[in-house]
Design a protein around this motif. Structure first.
Motif, PDB file in Angstrom:
ATOM      1  N   TYR A 265      23.795   9.427   6.082  1.00  0.00           N
ATOM      2  CA  TYR A 265      23.698   9.314   4.504  1.00  0.00           C
ATOM      3  C   TYR A 265      24.984   9.574   3.827  1.00  0.00           C
ATOM      4  N   ARG A 266      25.973  10.032   4.578  1.00  0.00           N
ATOM      5  CA  ARG A 266      27.270  10.326   4.167  1.00  0.00           C
ATOM      6  C   ARG A 266      28.004   9.232   3.045  1.00  0.00           C
ATOM      7  N   PRO A 267      27.689   7.963   3.517  1.00  0.00           N
ATOM      8  CA  PRO A 267      28.537   6.919   2.744  1.00  0.00           C
ATOM      9  C   PRO A 267      27.618   6.544   1.840  1.00  0.00           C
ATOM     10  N   PHE A 268      26.429   7.276   1.520  1.00  0.00           N
ATOM     11  CA  PHE A 268      25.531   6.797   0.294  1.00  0.00           C
ATOM     12  C   PHE A 268      25.483   8.158  -0.657  1.00  0.00           C
ATOM     13  N   ASP A 269      25.412   9.471  -0.319  1.00  0.00           N
ATOM     14  CA  ASP A 269      25.181  10.301  -0.885  1.00  0.00           C
ATOM     15  C   ASP A 269      25.764  11.524  -0.202  1.00  0.00           C
ATOM     16  N   GLU A 270      26.965  12.066  -0.675  1.00  0.00           N
ATOM     17  CA  GLU A 270      27.792  13.173   0.212  1.00  0.00           C
ATOM     18  C   GLU A 270      27.164  14.492  -0.193  1.00  0.00           C
ATOM     19  N   VAL A 271      26.483  14.718  -1.220  1.00  0.00           N
ATOM     20  CA  VAL A 271      25.867  16.135  -1.574  1.00  0.00           C
ATOM     21  C   VAL A 271      24.464  16.242  -0.592  1.00  0.00           C
ATOM     22  N   PHE A 272      23.717  15.141  -0.553  1.00  0.00           N
ATOM     23  CA  PHE A 272      22.884  15.028   0.444  1.00  0.00           C
ATOM     24  C   PHE A 272      22.805  15.314   1.915  1.00  0.00           C
TER      25      PHE A 272
END
Length: 540
Positions: A265-272
């Motif tokens: 998920y890091r490329p899409f939503d770093e907080v998540f």
């Protein structure tokens, strides 16, 4: 229950890729066969089957007829004497709709939200299981429990099986992103983040709730004390919910899947992604603090699925592998290497044996990060396992990697898990035989099997119609919820319905399409998830 007469000629009821191997399986009859164009009624290919050979699992002699040379798109069926097969297509991308359906099923498994007609069609229903759950071993504590996927034909929710399902889907996306470009759609569809990640996030958000804030360990499951009746819709299941005690296997699974999710998920939503990694680290610390933990057992007053598992080395191994792959922290590497030296299955992918996910995580990472000797040892072991499966495929009349003894409760999960392993072996070795054999497993699931049945609801000429699945039984819709993988033949005959109707049947025929057959015809998220992985490899 009256069932349609089985055809002696069986094919993949969806179809075959243009340039792949194509064959029909005939039970009890050999000779000259023809492939007939469904629209014109004219033969377009003629061939000879091989000789009949006894097939132990099917309980009869079978042969195959190859029509790989036919590579013209269209709709066809096969004839041999007075027998004809189900219709099928030959196409450049025959499995796209099947893949979408298998993935959309996870939306239809959702708990805690309205399934609107816009996205669920006639299988819409109101939000369910909205009440807080009680912590079983501390009845004063009530926690938010909403969200996630129902596990199976019942409404229980289980940390380990849920983690396996998410892991399969995230692996599918990592290795075959091209298969996930089209929207399903689901309510979160935004044209930016692939829908598979939206859907997995719905389960991951629930898995956060399964982590005990007090300790970092993961509750084993969230269920009512007993299953509701088979015709109860989810919104009508109003019994109290309980968070069952923390277990090491659940905690290891949570650590593994959260570390994996952080990376994906890091490329899409770093907080998540950061939130996932923090959950993984807290769960890992719990594992370090609890090196010796007894396996989970249902308390005496709980009758829902136990998912008991005495062995937690495999879950710890997976957690260490994912944390190392995601963070590069040598501390996790040290733990992984120590766990790899222990004796437990390292290539299995079932909810009770998660070692294969640890092995995959280690082998699929940047090889420069790993230990060369360990990488080579694990890869050699995986390819050895793939070769064992390939030998079974070669000997089997239907080309799959199940022996007679492998037709157990959830045999279709075994079929798809083994196809997953063959595809990972193909990915690591480039050996085309593994890919071709994995495709044969799809053919089996979709109708080229001894019962001439598609084991996926809503897909194929003769799909399962009466799954053991409460929403499919309890709603007023004639067709079952689509895209669900049935458990498959089970020589153990572990329910009364099977015992009554299937005595004396060959292993691969120990299946009845009856809603009362929970040991053969139930559905689960972790039978769908490996099917999504395998089919995604063949979607353009």
């Amino acid at each position: 229950m009256t069932q349609a007469k089985q055809r002696c000629l069986t094919v993949d009821q969806i179809g075959y890729p243009l340039n792949a191997k194509k064959s029909v399986i005939s039970a009890g009859k050999s000779g000259t066969f023809e492939v007939i164009h469904s629209v014109t009624g004219k033969p377009v290919f003629q061939g000879e089957t091989g000789p009949l050979q006894p097939d132990e699992a099917a309980g009869t002699a079978v042969c195959s007829g190859d029509f790989s040379a036919l590579a013209e798109p269209g709709s066809y069926y096969v004839s041999l004497g007075d027998e004809i097969s189900a219709p099928f297509v030959i196409a450049d991308n025959p499995y796209k709709e099947l893949h979408q359906g298998l993935l959309k099923a996870f939306y239809l498994f959702r708990c805690g939200c309205d399934l609107s007609e816009e996205y669920a069609g006639p299988w819409s229903h109101a939000a369910c299981h909205l009440a807080d759950g009680t912590v079983y071993d501390d009845s004063e504590v009530k926690l938010n429990s909403t969200g996630g996927w129902h596990d199976a034909g019942d409404y229980g929710q289980y940390t380990g099986p849920g983690a396996k399902a998410v892991a399969d889907l995230l692996l599918a996306f990592e290795l075959n992103p091209q298969a996930f470009r089209s929207p399903l759609p689901i309510p979160e569809t935004d044209g930016i983040t692939p829908d598979v990640l939206h859907e997995c996030r719905y389960e991951l958000e629930w898995l956060f709730k399964m982590q005990d804030d007090r300790t970092g360990g993961a509750f084993h499951k969230l269920t009512t004390k007993q299953f509701p009746a088979l015709n109860v819709m989810p919104e009508d299941d109003l019994a109290d919910l309980y968070f069952l005690p923390v277990s090491a296997t659940a905690t290891g699974c949570l650590a593994g899947v959260m570390a994996m999710a952080s990376r994906v998920y890091r490329p899409f939503d770093e907080v998540f992604a950061d939130r996932c990694l923090e959950a993984a680290k807290r769960a890992w610390q719990w594992l370090l603090d609890h090196p010796e933990v007894p396996g989970f057992k249902n308390p005496q007053d709980i009758g829902t699925g136990e998912y008991g598992d005495e062995q937690d080395l495999d879950e710890r191994y997976w957690a260490a592998a994912e944390l190392f792959r995601t963070t590069g922290d040598e501390t996790y590497h040290t733990h992984f290497k120590a766990l790899a030296a222990q004796q437990f299955p390292k290539y299995e992918l079932g909810w009770a044996d998660m070692g294969g996910y640890g092995t995959f995580a280690y082998l699929l990472q940047d090889s420069a990060k790993g230990d060369n000797a360990l990488l080579n040892w694990l890869k050699d072991g995986l390819l050895e396992e793939a070769d064992k499966l390939a030998a079974i495929c070669t000997a089997d009349g239907y080309g799959i990697s199940l022996t007679s003894a492998d037709y157990i409760w959830g045999s279709n999960m075994v079929v798809m898990n083994r196809a997953m392993l063959l595809l990972i072996a193909y990915h690591l070795s480039g050996n085309d035989k593994y890919e071709a054999m994995a495709l044969d497993h799809i053919h089996y699931l979709m109708g080229r099997n001894p019962l001439d049945i598609s084991y996926v609801t809503g897909y194929g000429d003769r799909p399962v119609m009466h799954p053991h699945h409460r929403p499919s039984v309890g709603d007023s819709v004639a067709d079952p919820v689509p895209g669900l993988v049935a458990g498959g033949p089970n020589r153990g005959l572990n329910d009364d319905c099977m015992m009554e109707h299937l005595q004396g049947k060959a292993p691969a025929e120990c299946f009845i399409d009856d809603e009362l057959s929970y040991a053969g015809n139930e559905v689960t998220i972790y039978w769908n998830s490996p099917a999504v992985f395998v089919v995604s490899h063949f979607v353009k």
